[in-house]
Design a protein around this motif. Structure first.
Motif, short mmCIF file in Angstrom:
data_model
loop_
_atom_site.label_atom_id
_atom_site.label_comp_id
_atom_site.label_asym_id
_atom_site.label_seq_id
_atom_site.Cartn_x
_atom_site.Cartn_y
_atom_site.Cartn_z
N GLU A 168 10.74 12.44 -2.21
CA GLU A 168 10.05 13.71 -2.45
C GLU A 168 9.13 13.62 -3.68
OE1 GLU A 168 10.44 15.83 -0.07
OE2 GLU A 168 9.02 17.20 -1.02
N ALA A 169 9.60 12.93 -4.71
CA ALA A 169 8.87 12.89 -5.99
C ALA A 169 7.48 12.26 -5.86
CB ALA A 169 9.68 12.12 -7.02
N THR A 170 7.26 11.37 -4.89
CA THR A 170 5.96 10.67 -4.82
C THR A 170 5.25 10.81 -3.48
OG1 THR A 170 6.93 8.57 -4.06
CG2 THR A 170 6.76 8.90 -6.44
N ARG A 171 5.94 11.35 -2.47
CA ARG A 171 5.34 11.30 -1.13
C ARG A 171 4.16 12.24 -0.94
NH1 ARG A 171 7.20 14.61 3.18
NH2 ARG A 171 8.46 16.35 2.49
N HIS A 172 4.00 13.22 -1.82
CA HIS A 172 2.82 14.10 -1.74
C HIS A 172 1.73 13.66 -2.70
CE1 HIS A 172 5.36 16.72 0.64
NE2 HIS A 172 6.27 16.68 -0.31
N GLY A 173 1.95 12.52 -3.38
CA GLY A 173 1.05 12.07 -4.44
C GLY A 173 -0.09 11.21 -3.95
N ALA A 174 -0.74 10.55 -4.90
CA ALA A 174 -1.95 9.76 -4.62
C ALA A 174 -1.61 8.47 -3.89
CB ALA A 174 -2.65 9.44 -5.93
N ALA A 175 -2.58 8.01 -3.10
CA ALA A 175 -2.48 6.69 -2.46
C ALA A 175 -2.76 5.61 -3.51
CB ALA A 175 -3.47 6.59 -1.31
N ALA A 176 -2.27 4.39 -3.24
CA ALA A 176 -2.45 3.28 -4.18
C ALA A 176 -2.31 1.97 -3.42
CB ALA A 176 -1.41 3.36 -5.30
N PHE A 177 -2.79 0.90 -4.04
CA PHE A 177 -2.66 -0.43 -3.42
C PHE A 177 -2.37 -1.46 -4.50
CE2 PHE A 177 -4.24 -4.55 -2.15
CZ PHE A 177 -3.61 -4.70 -0.93
N GLU A 178 -1.48 -2.38 -4.20
CA GLU A 178 -1.18 -3.51 -5.10
C GLU A 178 -1.21 -4.80 -4.30
OE1 GLU A 178 2.79 -3.25 -6.76
OE2 GLU A 178 2.38 -1.29 -7.65
N HIS A 179 -1.78 -5.85 -4.89
CA HIS A 179 -1.67 -7.19 -4.32
C HIS A 179 -0.98 -8.06 -5.37
CE1 HIS A 179 -2.74 -10.91 -2.22
NE2 HIS A 179 -3.17 -11.38 -3.38
N HIS A 180 0.03 -8.79 -4.96
CA HIS A 180 0.70 -9.72 -5.87
C HIS A 180 0.48 -11.13 -5.34
CE1 HIS A 180 2.67 -6.53 -8.18
NE2 HIS A 180 2.73 -5.90 -7.03
N ALA A 181 -0.35 -11.90 -6.06
CA ALA A 181 -0.73 -13.24 -5.60
C ALA A 181 0.44 -14.20 -5.74
CB ALA A 181 -1.92 -13.74 -6.41
N MET A 222 0.85 -1.20 0.00
CA MET A 222 0.00 0.00 0.00
C MET A 222 0.87 1.24 0.00
SD MET A 222 -2.91 1.22 2.74
CE MET A 222 -1.71 1.69 3.99
N THR A 223 0.58 2.16 -0.91
CA THR A 223 1.31 3.42 -0.99
C THR A 223 0.46 4.51 -0.36
OG1 THR A 223 2.38 2.69 -3.04
CG2 THR A 223 2.38 5.07 -2.59
N ALA A 224 0.99 5.18 0.65
CA ALA A 224 0.20 6.19 1.37
C ALA A 224 0.22 7.54 0.66
CB ALA A 224 0.71 6.34 2.80
N GLY A 225 1.37 7.95 0.11
CA GLY A 225 1.48 9.28 -0.48
C GLY A 225 1.01 10.33 0.51
N HIS A 226 0.11 11.22 0.05
CA HIS A 226 -0.40 12.34 0.88
C HIS A 226 -1.27 11.84 2.03
CE1 HIS A 226 -1.64 16.37 1.87
NE2 HIS A 226 -2.91 16.07 1.69
N GLY A 227 -1.88 10.65 1.88
CA GLY A 227 -2.67 10.13 2.99
C GLY A 227 -3.56 8.98 2.60
N VAL A 228 -3.63 7.98 3.48
CA VAL A 228 -4.51 6.83 3.31
C VAL A 228 -4.80 6.29 4.70
CG1 VAL A 228 -2.76 4.98 3.13
CG2 VAL A 228 -4.87 4.80 1.80
N ALA A 265 6.51 -5.61 -8.35
CA ALA A 265 5.97 -4.65 -7.37
C ALA A 265 6.58 -3.25 -7.56
CB ALA A 265 6.23 -5.14 -5.95
N ARG A 266 5.77 -2.25 -7.27
CA ARG A 266 6.18 -0.85 -7.38
C ARG A 266 7.28 -0.51 -6.37
NH1 ARG A 266 2.32 4.53 -6.37
NH2 ARG A 266 4.02 5.87 -5.64
#
Ligand code: MN
Length: 288
Positions: free
Chosen positions: A125-138, A96-102, A164-165
């Motif tokens: 810095e380049a991504t920490r203010h950005g959108a949240a995201a989620f990945e599952h790798h089975a 899970m990527t939190a970025g600006h908040g999740v 994975a990202r």
């Protein structure tokens, strides 16, 4: 008090887990510790369990980091404010990527023994203010090195790359084996560490037991890992961060002001973090 950063180059520093409890499950905290608070961008590591209790962590917020969940036994359901509900089982990766908040919750399944690891990766810095995201790798790619079997969670090991990202150059791999030895190739510019989740391994000649982490420093082209009894370990690596993190509770930022702002937003139920459809109570921020 700020300590000077450890010098570059190879190191052999053993850390024993600090024993705590999270959501009813015993954990050994291996990162952050002093003086080496990070391994590349890896900034947090809890070895979880073994526990017969189900994990029960209610909705709580994150900023500026990725959460990485990896299980050896049991099952946990991840629920987040993006609307994702994703069970995870051994051999699978939740990222899970939190970025600006999740916000998210983690609900264990009753009657199943739990053992695994929870890690955080500091976002740049380049991504920490950005959108949240989620990945599952089975499923994740695996590679045999010597007699060790490695699952590549993040980054690349021995020519095998995880899908994975990752936002900075990074490596995370599970190593598994018994009665064997292997010379694992390392990225010279990375810092590395070996953390043991089960059994005992020897890395670069140093014995590392369950719930312990060995910092290897940087500048190594390989590390020899020797396993007698069946063992499971994590190999972590990454380009040194080169910046000071401000870490408090579930937040990774660069200043106290950023942390205060995130804490205040969570306490008033601001949209920054969204809502999580969990049956467990929301976790209030501790006093600061
Ligand atoms: Mn969390």
């Amino acid at each position: 008090m700020a300590l000077p950063p450890p010098p570059p180059g190879p190191a052999l520093e053993l850390v024993r887990g600090r024993h705590e409890e999270l959501g009813g499950v015993p954990i050994a905290r291996l990162l952050p510790r002093r003086p080496r608070r990070t391994v590349g961008a890896w900034c947090f590591l809890d070895a979880m369990g073994p526990a017969d209790a189900a994990l029960a962590v209610g909705p709580h917020p994150h900023i500026g980091l990725q959460t990485v969940t990896w299980l050896l036994e049991g099952e946990v359901v991840h629920l987040d404010s993006l609307g994702v509900e994703q069970p995870i089982r051994p051999g699978q990766l939740n990222l899970m990527t939190a970025g600006h908040g999740v916000a998210h919750a983690e609900e264990g399944v009753e009657g199943r023994r739990l053992r695994g690891a929870q890690l955080w990766v500091a976002q740049p810095e380049a991504t920490r203010h950005g959108a949240a995201a989620f990945e599952h790798h089975a499923e994740l790619p695996e590679v045999e090195v010597g007699g060790l079997r490695a699952s590549v969670l993040v980054g690349e090991l021995a020519g095998v790359r995880s899908p994975a990202r990752h936002d900075t150059p990074l490596l995370g791999a599970e190593l598994r084996g018994a009665r064997t030895r292997a010379a694992l190739p390392l990225e010279r510019g990375f810092e590395h560490a070996v953390a043991v989740l089960e059994g005992t391994v020897s890395a670069a000649g140093q014995v590392v037991g369950t719930g312990e982490l060995l910092h290897l420093g940087s500048g190594r082209e390989e590390v020899e890992v020797v396993v007698d009894e069946p063992a499971v370990a994590l190999l972590l690596g990454g380009e040194p961060l080169g910046e000071e993190l401000a870490m408090w509770w579930n937040f990774v930022g660069r200043s106290g002001a950023e942390i205060d702002e995130a804490r205040a937003a969570w306490e008033v139920g601001d949209d920054r973090f969204g809502a999580v459809a969990s049956s467990i109570a929301r976790v209030p921020a501790p006093p600061r």
